[in-house]
Write an enzyme that holds these catalytic residues in place. Structure first.
Site, PDB file in Angstrom:
ATOM      1  N   GLY A 238       3.419  78.757  57.267  1.00  0.00           N
ATOM      2  CA  GLY A 238       3.621  77.321  57.398  1.00  0.00           C
ATOM      3  C   GLY A 238       4.926  76.973  58.099  1.00  0.00           C
ATOM      4  O   GLY A 238       5.399  77.682  58.989  1.00  0.00           O
ATOM      5  N   SER A 239       5.532  75.878  57.669  1.00  0.00           N
ATOM      6  CA  SER A 239       6.710  75.359  58.371  1.00  0.00           C
ATOM      7  C   SER A 239       7.969  76.191  58.170  1.00  0.00           C
ATOM      8  O   SER A 239       8.984  75.929  58.815  1.00  0.00           O
ATOM      9  CB  SER A 239       6.980  73.914  57.925  1.00  0.00           C
ATOM     10  OG  SER A 239       5.978  73.063  58.427  1.00  0.00           O
ATOM     11  N   THR A 240       7.906  77.199  57.287  1.00  0.00           N
ATOM     12  CA  THR A 240       9.094  78.047  57.131  1.00  0.00           C
ATOM     13  C   THR A 240       9.363  78.880  58.382  1.00  0.00           C
ATOM     14  O   THR A 240      10.430  79.477  58.511  1.00  0.00           O
ATOM     15  CB  THR A 240       8.941  79.002  55.923  1.00  0.00           C
ATOM     16  OG1 THR A 240       7.794  79.828  56.113  1.00  0.00           O
ATOM     17  CG2 THR A 240       8.805  78.217  54.629  1.00  0.00           C
TER      18      THR A 240
END
Length: 337
Positions: A238-240
């Site tokens: 994801g956005s990590t």
């Protein structure tokens, strides 16, 4: 003279708390040729052990010189059998694995089988270190069958398995598991995982997975519950991933720290692909693209960085490679060409 196996080593957390230990228990075995009344012996043992007389009788009629009747029985059953002094029936000391904190870090620790061999998790990875060695020693026993040791002369000390100490902190592990369980239940999830890592050293302080798994009762769980999905599954990051993209772009100087990107008011069509943000953003500086987690801003940074540069950084950061942690079945993840 008897063959003995040294006690399996303990697994400790970083502060010395015991996460896995072995306790001495008794197993029942028979030398069938020494039994004078097989039917009576089978009836008595069946009643004490809570199994059918016929099952015990079949074991005693096997024709072997040695047969296990029951492995790792309750202390009360062992004492009752010892007191009866049945002909051809004997007790042997073995070790049973115990996990004092029950489900705490269950999938990470794994478990051992009936023969004291590690079958899953760290118990399996470090089995050669933890396992006690076998040796033939001369023992003295008292009338109740207990071993006698002269002080300072415990002959099986050289057979003991070694302890291992983890980076895990049992207290942080507890809080991580508690928060994880509440969150998975709250949002109706099927599974959740959480790693707590000390950034300067890379040491893992907590390795939490929910639903929990209690290795004390591993037979009561489906094998799918034994698996450490944090290690064995490829998980969507994801956005990590965005901070790594931005760091790579800054390192390659394809963007400057004060760069500003137009985020298309939340919807951007590019090469037949529509990229969306959760909010309608206009111009955003680099730090806001990160803090707002703008998909459009990150996509534009990625295009400036370029495919080959981005792939090279992900490869160097370890994506598509095993971490080298001593976890059975660790996946490499997915890094496309």
């Amino acid at each position: 003279s008897e063959t003995v196996t040294g006690q399996r080593g303990e697994i400790l957390d970083r502060n010395g708390k015991i996460l896995a230990r072995s306790v001495e228990v008794s197993s029942v075995y028979a030398v069938p040729r020494e039994i004078s009344d097989l039917e009576a012996t089978a009836t008595i043992l069946g009643k004490i052990l809570g199994v059918s007389r016929n099952q015990v009788a079949r074991q005693l009629q096997s024709g072997k010189n040695f047969v296990w009747v029951a492995r790792k029985v309750a202390d009360s059953a062992a004492e009752e059998i010892r007191g009866l002094k049945l002909k051809g029936i004997y007790l042997e000391s073995e070790y049973e694995r115990a996990y004092p904190y029950k489900q705490l870090a269950g999938q990470l620790l794994g478990f051992v089988g009936i023969d004291d061999k590690g079958l899953e998790g760290l118990e399996r990875s470090f089995d050669d270190i933890l396992s006690g060695r076998r040796g033939r020693l001369t023992m003295q026993r008292d009338a109740a069958g207990r071993r006698l040791y002269l002080e300072g002369l415990r002959q099986d000390d050289g057979l003991m398995g070694q302890n291992i100490r983890l980076t895990i902190d049992a207290q942080i592990q507890y809080f991580a598991e508690d928060a994880l369980a509440k969150t998975v239940v709250q949002f109706g999830g099927k599974w959740g995982g959480c790693l707590v890592v000390d950034v300067p050293t890379g040491e893992i302080l907590a390795w939490a997975e929910y639903p929990f798994f209690n290795p004390n009762a591993y037979r009561e769980y489906q094998p799918s519950m034994w698996r450490s999905r944090l290690a064995m599954d490829a998980l969507e990051q994801g956005s990590t991933i965005k901070p790594l993209l931005v760091a790579a772009a800054l390192s390659e100087k394809t963007v400057k720290p004060d760069a500003v990107f137009y985020c298309e008011k939340g919807v951007w069509k590019y090469n037949k692909t529509t990229i969306r943000d959760t909010h309608s953003y206009g111009d955003l500086p680099l730090n806001k693209i990160l803090s707002y987690s703008s998909n459009i801003g990150a996509a534009k940074i990625g295009l400036q960085l370029g495919v080959k540069n981005y792939h090279a950084y992900l490869d160097r950061l370890g994506f598509g490679h095993k971490t080298g942690l001593p976890i059975p079945g660790e996946a490499v993840g997915i890094l496309r060409t």
